[in-house]
Design a protein around this motif. Structure first.
Motif, PDB file in Angstrom:
ATOM      1  N   VAL A  58       0.849  -1.184   0.000  1.00  0.00           N
ATOM      2  CA  VAL A  58       0.000   0.000   0.000  1.00  0.00           C
ATOM      3  C   VAL A  58       0.889   1.239   0.000  1.00  0.00           C
ATOM      4  O   VAL A  58       1.925   1.272   0.664  1.00  0.00           O
ATOM      5  N   VAL A  59       0.474   2.249  -0.767  1.00  0.00           N
ATOM      6  CA  VAL A  59       1.167   3.535  -0.777  1.00  0.00           C
ATOM      7  C   VAL A  59       0.195   4.604  -0.297  1.00  0.00           C
ATOM      8  O   VAL A  59      -0.937   4.693  -0.781  1.00  0.00           O
ATOM      9  N   ILE A  60       0.648   5.435   0.642  1.00  0.00           N
ATOM     10  CA  ILE A  60      -0.185   6.482   1.226  1.00  0.00           C
ATOM     11  C   ILE A  60       0.510   7.829   1.027  1.00  0.00           C
ATOM     12  O   ILE A  60       1.679   7.986   1.395  1.00  0.00           O
ATOM     13  N   SER A  61      -0.180   8.765   0.435  1.00  0.00           N
ATOM     14  CA  SER A  61       0.353  10.125   0.307  1.00  0.00           C
ATOM     15  C   SER A  61       0.059  10.893   1.594  1.00  0.00           C
ATOM     16  O   SER A  61      -1.072  10.916   2.065  1.00  0.00           O
ATOM     17  N   VAL A  62       1.083  11.497   2.157  1.00  0.00           N
ATOM     18  CA  VAL A  62       0.955  12.169   3.448  1.00  0.00           C
ATOM     19  C   VAL A  62       0.382  13.575   3.256  1.00  0.00           C
ATOM     20  O   VAL A  62       0.921  14.385   2.502  1.00  0.00           O
ATOM     21  N   GLU A  63      -0.698  13.837   3.946  1.00  0.00           N
ATOM     22  CA  GLU A  63      -1.322  15.161   3.911  1.00  0.00           C
ATOM     23  C   GLU A  63      -0.944  15.967   5.150  1.00  0.00           C
ATOM     24  O   GLU A  63      -0.497  17.111   5.059  1.00  0.00           O
ATOM     25  N   THR A  64      -1.127  15.380   6.329  1.00  0.00           N
ATOM     26  CA  THR A  64      -0.844  16.055   7.599  1.00  0.00           C
ATOM     27  C   THR A  64      -0.239  15.054   8.572  1.00  0.00           C
ATOM     28  O   THR A  64      -0.706  13.918   8.669  1.00  0.00           O
ATOM     29  N   VAL A  65       0.794  15.488   9.280  1.00  0.00           N
ATOM     30  CA  VAL A  65       1.390  14.660  10.327  1.00  0.00           C
ATOM     31  C   VAL A  65       0.781  15.080  11.663  1.00  0.00           C
ATOM     32  O   VAL A  65       0.970  16.213  12.110  1.00  0.00           O
ATOM     33  N   ILE A  66       0.044  14.180  12.282  1.00  0.00           N
ATOM     34  CA  ILE A  66      -0.627  14.473  13.543  1.00  0.00           C
ATOM     35  C   ILE A  66       0.296  14.221  14.731  1.00  0.00           C
ATOM     36  O   ILE A  66       0.280  14.938  15.724  1.00  0.00           O
ATOM     37  N   LYS A  67       1.127  13.201  14.621  1.00  0.00           N
ATOM     38  CA  LYS A  67       2.071  12.863  15.690  1.00  0.00           C
ATOM     39  C   LYS A  67       3.357  12.346  15.061  1.00  0.00           C
ATOM     40  O   LYS A  67       3.327  11.583  14.102  1.00  0.00           O
ATOM     41  N   GLY A  68       4.498  12.754  15.645  1.00  0.00           N
ATOM     42  CA  GLY A  68       5.773  12.294  15.131  1.00  0.00           C
ATOM     43  C   GLY A  68       6.290  13.168  14.003  1.00  0.00           C
ATOM     44  O   GLY A  68       5.754  14.249  13.717  1.00  0.00           O
ATOM     45  N   LYS A  69       7.344  12.686  13.334  1.00  0.00           N
ATOM     46  CA  LYS A  69       7.967  13.424  12.239  1.00  0.00           C
ATOM     47  C   LYS A  69       8.268  12.473  11.084  1.00  0.00           C
ATOM     48  O   LYS A  69       8.662  11.331  11.296  1.00  0.00           O
ATOM     49  N   ILE A  70       8.076  12.978   9.884  1.00  0.00           N
ATOM     50  CA  ILE A  70       8.403  12.208   8.689  1.00  0.00           C
ATOM     51  C   ILE A  70       8.705  13.193   7.567  1.00  0.00           C
ATOM     52  O   ILE A  70       8.022  14.218   7.419  1.00  0.00           O
ATOM     53  N   LYS A  71       9.747  12.925   6.793  1.00  0.00           N
ATOM     54  CA  LYS A  71      10.156  13.830   5.727  1.00  0.00           C
ATOM     55  C   LYS A  71       9.529  13.475   4.385  1.00  0.00           C
ATOM     56  O   LYS A  71       9.201  14.346   3.603  1.00  0.00           O
ATOM     57  N   GLN A  72       9.411  12.172   4.116  1.00  0.00           N
ATOM     58  CA  GLN A  72       8.905  11.778   2.811  1.00  0.00           C
ATOM     59  C   GLN A  72       7.417  12.071   2.656  1.00  0.00           C
ATOM     60  O   GLN A  72       6.673  12.100   3.627  1.00  0.00           O
ATOM     61  N   LYS A  73       7.020  12.298   1.418  1.00  0.00           N
ATOM     62  CA  LYS A  73       5.628  12.628   1.113  1.00  0.00           C
ATOM     63  C   LYS A  73       4.771  11.375   0.920  1.00  0.00           C
ATOM     64  O   LYS A  73       3.551  11.477   0.865  1.00  0.00           O
ATOM     65  N   TYR A  74       5.427  10.225   0.801  1.00  0.00           N
ATOM     66  CA  TYR A  74       4.682   8.987   0.603  1.00  0.00           C
ATOM     67  C   TYR A  74       5.159   7.928   1.597  1.00  0.00           C
ATOM     68  O   TYR A  74       6.346   7.832   1.904  1.00  0.00           O
ATOM     69  N   ILE A  75       4.219   7.137   2.089  1.00  0.00           N
ATOM     70  CA  ILE A  75       4.519   6.036   3.000  1.00  0.00           C
ATOM     71  C   ILE A  75       4.252   4.729   2.264  1.00  0.00           C
ATOM     72  O   ILE A  75       3.165   4.539   1.694  1.00  0.00           O
ATOM     73  N   TYR A  76       5.227   3.847   2.281  1.00  0.00           N
ATOM     74  CA  TYR A  76       5.116   2.553   1.609  1.00  0.00           C
ATOM     75  C   TYR A  76       5.021   1.454   2.677  1.00  0.00           C
ATOM     76  O   TYR A  76       5.925   1.303   3.493  1.00  0.00           O
ATOM     77  N   LEU A  77       3.923   0.722   2.646  1.00  0.00           N
ATOM     78  CA  LEU A  77       3.715  -0.367   3.597  1.00  0.00           C
ATOM     79  C   LEU A  77       3.631  -1.689   2.840  1.00  0.00           C
ATOM     80  O   LEU A  77       2.959  -1.788   1.815  1.00  0.00           O
ATOM     81  N   LYS A  78       4.305  -2.689   3.372  1.00  0.00           N
ATOM     82  CA  LYS A  78       4.347  -3.994   2.728  1.00  0.00           C
ATOM     83  C   LYS A  78       4.290  -5.078   3.788  1.00  0.00           C
ATOM     84  O   LYS A  78       4.945  -4.982   4.830  1.00  0.00           O
TER      85      LYS A  78
END
Length: 221
Positions: A58-78
């Protein structure tokens, strides 16, 4: 008959551990603990789904970070298919759906817990995607807890953005002659003072030059 009954009891005893395997493997995490144990909570959209019998991506495009920090605009889950209880928990809605995802940042990003880490956001509503009752905690309990947390964090994010905007747009204050004034006014006042000083100095120089010429003529006469 006694032998058959005894054999049945033995088989039941042997099968009993396997009947509780799924329940034993699942981690029951209360709703509030799901939030606290998540090192990353984001709002985004499902942009890609690839499901097969043995693996899901699954690929998720990041709109808003509610908690924590992440630099990439997309999250890849496998994830590969768990042998004991299947795809329970690792399931996502159709592409384009706006979701809230609870994640843990270890060696790689993984969903928090075994279930109830994915919620669909519809306007101002939070609804678990294929939610499960975990112990005494129903899907509605998870939804209400997530909703309350999301409302608080969204208000904080909005407030921070407004404060940043105000700080950026507000002119810097400068102390001048014992008084505090905006930077623009201070700059204008400084320019006026320099202008007046230049005029006065010019007048003094002109006067000295005029007196010098008069004295010089008198000496020549």
């Amino acid at each position: 008959m006694k032998k058959c009954g005894l054999l049945a009891l033995v088989l039941l005893f042997l099968l009993l551990p396997f009947s509780n395997t799924t329940e034993a493997k699942l981690s029951i995490i209360p709703p509030q603990d799901m939030i606290e144990q998540s090192s990353l909570i984001v709002i985004g959209h499902v942009t890609k789904k690839e499901y097969s019998e043995e693996e899901r991506q699954v690929v998720i495009s990041v709109e808003t970070v509610i908690k924590g920090k992440i630099k990439q605009k997309y999250i890849y889950l496998k994830r590969g298919k768990p042998p004991m209880y299947g795809w329970l928990g690792f399931d996502f809605p159709e592409q384009g759906t706006r979701i809230m995802v609870l994640l843990q940042q270890n060696d790689q990003l993984t969903l928090t817990g075994d279930a109830n880490a994915v919620a669909v956001l519809d306007d101002n509503n939070v609804r678990l995607y294929k939610g499960f009752t975990m112990g005494q905690f129903t899907p509605e309990k998870y939804e209400s807890t997530y909703k309350a947390y999301l409302d608080v964090q969204s208000s904080q994010i909005t407030s921070d953005k407004m404060n940043d905007k105000n700080v950026t747009s507000m002119p810097v204050m400068i102390s001048y002659n014992g008084e505090t004034m905006p930077a623009v006014e201070a700059k204008q006042e400084t320019f006026t003072t320099l202008k007046n000083t230049s005029i006065i100095l010019g007048c003094i120089v002109a006067t000295i030059f005029f007196i010098y010429r008069i004295l010089k003529r008198k000496r020549q006469n």
